[in-house]
Design an enzyme around this catalytic site. Sequence first.
Site, PDB file in Angstrom:
ATOM      1  N   GLU A   1       9.111  16.327  14.839  1.00 24.32           N
ATOM      2  CA  GLU A   1       9.639  15.979  13.521  1.00 24.32           C
ATOM      3  C   GLU A   1       8.987  16.924  12.496  1.00 24.32           C
ATOM      4  OE1 GLU A   1       8.486  12.112  11.819  1.00 24.32           O
ATOM      5  OE2 GLU A   1      10.556  11.930  11.139  1.00 24.32           O
TER       6      GLU A   1
ATOM      7  N   GLY B   1       1.695   4.801  13.160  1.00 25.04           N
ATOM      8  CA  GLY B   1       2.272   3.532  13.617  1.00 25.04           C
ATOM      9  C   GLY B   1       1.514   2.990  14.827  1.00 25.04           C
TER      10      GLY B   1
ATOM     11  N   GLY C   1       6.304   5.108   8.423  1.00 29.25           N
ATOM     12  CA  GLY C   1       5.546   6.357   8.372  1.00 29.25           C
ATOM     13  C   GLY C   1       5.639   7.074   9.704  1.00 29.25           C
ATOM     14  N   SER C   2       4.586   7.812  10.019  1.00 31.60           N
ATOM     15  CA  SER C   2       4.617   8.622  11.237  1.00 31.60           C
ATOM     16  C   SER C   2       4.391   7.751  12.476  1.00 31.60           C
ATOM     17  CB  SER C   2       3.536   9.693  11.155  1.00 31.60           C
ATOM     18  OG  SER C   2       2.265   9.083  11.024  1.00 31.60           O
ATOM     19  N   THR C   3       4.893   8.206  13.599  1.00 29.93           N
ATOM     20  CA  THR C   3       4.712   7.494  14.868  1.00 29.93           C
ATOM     21  C   THR C   3       3.229   7.441  15.221  1.00 29.93           C
ATOM     22  OG1 THR C   3       6.934   7.982  15.646  1.00 29.93           O
ATOM     23  CG2 THR C   3       5.275   7.609  17.344  1.00 29.93           C
ATOM     24  N   GLU C   4       2.514   8.516  14.904  1.00 30.57           N
ATOM     25  CA  GLU C   4       1.082   8.583  15.201  1.00 30.57           C
ATOM     26  C   GLU C   4       0.320   7.457  14.475  1.00 30.57           C
ATOM     27  OE1 GLU C   4      -0.329  12.298  13.740  1.00 30.57           O
ATOM     28  OE2 GLU C   4      -2.431  11.770  14.078  1.00 30.57           O
TER      29      GLU C   4
ATOM     30  N   LYS D   1       0.862  -1.184   0.000  1.00 31.48           N
ATOM     31  CA  LYS D   1       0.000   0.000   0.000  1.00 31.48           C
ATOM     32  C   LYS D   1       0.897   1.232   0.000  1.00 31.48           C
ATOM     33  CE  LYS D   1      -2.134   3.159   1.830  1.00 31.48           C
ATOM     34  NZ  LYS D   1      -1.964   4.554   1.342  1.00 31.48           N
TER      35      LYS D   1
ATOM     36  N   GLU E   1       8.836   1.277  11.247  1.00 34.21           N
ATOM     37  CA  GLU E   1       9.901   2.281  11.092  1.00 34.21           C
ATOM     38  C   GLU E   1       9.222   3.629  11.186  1.00 34.21           C
ATOM     39  OE1 GLU E   1      12.957   1.706  10.995  1.00 34.21           O
ATOM     40  OE2 GLU E   1      13.080  -0.377  10.330  1.00 34.21           O
TER      41      GLU E   1
ATOM     42  N   CYS F   1      13.301  10.267   7.592  1.00 33.76           N
ATOM     43  CA  CYS F   1      13.038   9.897   8.979  1.00 33.76           C
ATOM     44  C   CYS F   1      14.304  10.047   9.827  1.00 33.76           C
ATOM     45  CB  CYS F   1      12.496   8.483   9.054  1.00 33.76           C
ATOM     46  SG  CYS F   1      13.459   7.297   8.123  1.00 33.76           S
TER      47      CYS F   1
END
Length: 499
Positions: free
Chosen positions: A403, A255, A250-253, A198, A272, A306
């Site tokens: 970030e 994730g 992608g973003s921690t959010e 995706k 990651e 990142c």
Amino acid sequence: MTAVAEYTVAPRVREFLSATRRLYIGGEFVDAASGRVFATHDPATGDKLVDVAHGGAEDIDRAVRAARSAFDHGPWPTMKAAERERMIWRVGDLLTERAEEFGQLEALDNGKSAAIAAAVDTAWSADIFRYYAGWATKIEGSTVNVSMPFVPGGEFHAYTLREPVGVCGLIVPWNFPLLMAAFKLAPALAAGNTVILKPAEQTPLTALLLAEVFEEAGFPPGVVNVVTGFGDAGAALSAHDGVDKIAFTGSTEVGKKVVDAAKGNLKKVSLELGGKSPNIVFADADFDAAVAGSLDAWLFNHGQCCVAGTRLFVERPIFEQFTEAMADAASKVKIGPGMDPATQLGPLVSQEQLDRVTGFLREGLTDGARALTGGQRWGDKGFFVEPTVLVDVRPEFSVVREEIFGPVVSAMPFDAEDGVEVAANDSIYGLAAGIWTRDLSKAHRTARRLKAGSVWVNQYNGFDTAMPFGGFKQSGWGRELGASAIDLYTQTKAVNIAL
Ligand code: NAP
Ligand code: MG
């Protein structure tokens, strides 16, 4: 297509952009079940490039069933490893042959330099496919010398098997669309898994071009599927009971959302995520090398990395001279569209990212930061931001904590080797770190003290396919690349036989 007309575009890329691009499911290019499409844009102009099928939950389900069937009944996991090796190697060769085409398509969709997208993103992706092609024949278990203390006497033969995890959902971001896909596809396929990729909504094109490469390389239908769409497609993939593993970048959010969604069937998850990486320059460093390398640390890929080294710690005696030299170099960087060979700094990927980055800049300047260079949007067309060096920042400023994902660095002085790690580690993230010094012992001591998955000394972005890559703290779970990625895409079975 107006955007494309201005540049010298390879005929194959022009052709690719001349028709709606479709999903790749079960070995066929198909429309989304809803029939819907969405447009992808050239960030240098904001102009539409082409329409792409808008995949949703129903398409994810179709793709999962195709991957499931290819895994449970298909030839892929049971195929001779050497055959898988040859096919994966062929993907690497085809990427090398078609590097210009991939580079241009990536540049048009993402905004990055076409030359870099060919020479770095595509060439490295090819290298990754070749590296993991080699792994297909080298994944092995072990024989175990068991004692079986509760079974007196007897003889046993015990060993482990390394088996593929099954159907893997691979969710990737827009900053390195092809490369992040390669990070996941190559080891997943080498280990015998089948996959659903995706890509990000901003950059769906090279994933679909890559689907053509898998076709050409002779992959059986259903082994690789590509579903383009938005976050809801990623969410459906993460929650699907037919999926055995999700690999997400992608973003921690987001994730964290993936972790939540994976709970239903407790699928395996590797992540990651974001970073706010420290880059530490000691006064004894090679000054010019440190300036050039530290510039690259936060400016490469327009700061949309990142691992970007966006918290710059410079030892106090050289702080002013160093930050001024960096600002001077940054102000001379040539800004322009990625398709222009002279361009060193391209646009951000989208209007949303432009708003986000300029929002952080405004907040930082209001907080009291001072821009030695840059500080705002560049031009009035496309999504460009001036390379920005901020000083007079404090640890609590959002420009130091968050970030930003744009060409912005926050520079802070420090006084001594002992203690610099406390400031450097003051982040929820722990992805990467840089150290610049001529003192080898200082480099080793500092490397040990930093809470980061990668530490680069007298260089930045020191990646290699054979080196594990991943994050401490909220920068992720697991390690991609190297032998570590094979662990992510295999599970161990222990077999114990009473003889
Ligand atoms: P993101 O939202 O995390 O997107 C990454 C991928 O996840 C995309 O394919 C995205 O699809 C998909 N996705 C979105 N919502 C999902 C959900 N609920 N479940 C599963 N998958 C989902 O990243 P972004 O919005 O593109 O960027 C936002 C910020 O993330 C950036 O400013 C940056 O700070 C950070 N970022 C970090 C990295 C990194 O490598 N660490 C990479 C990119 C971005 P859609 O594209 O369709 O939403
Ligand atoms: Mg685009």
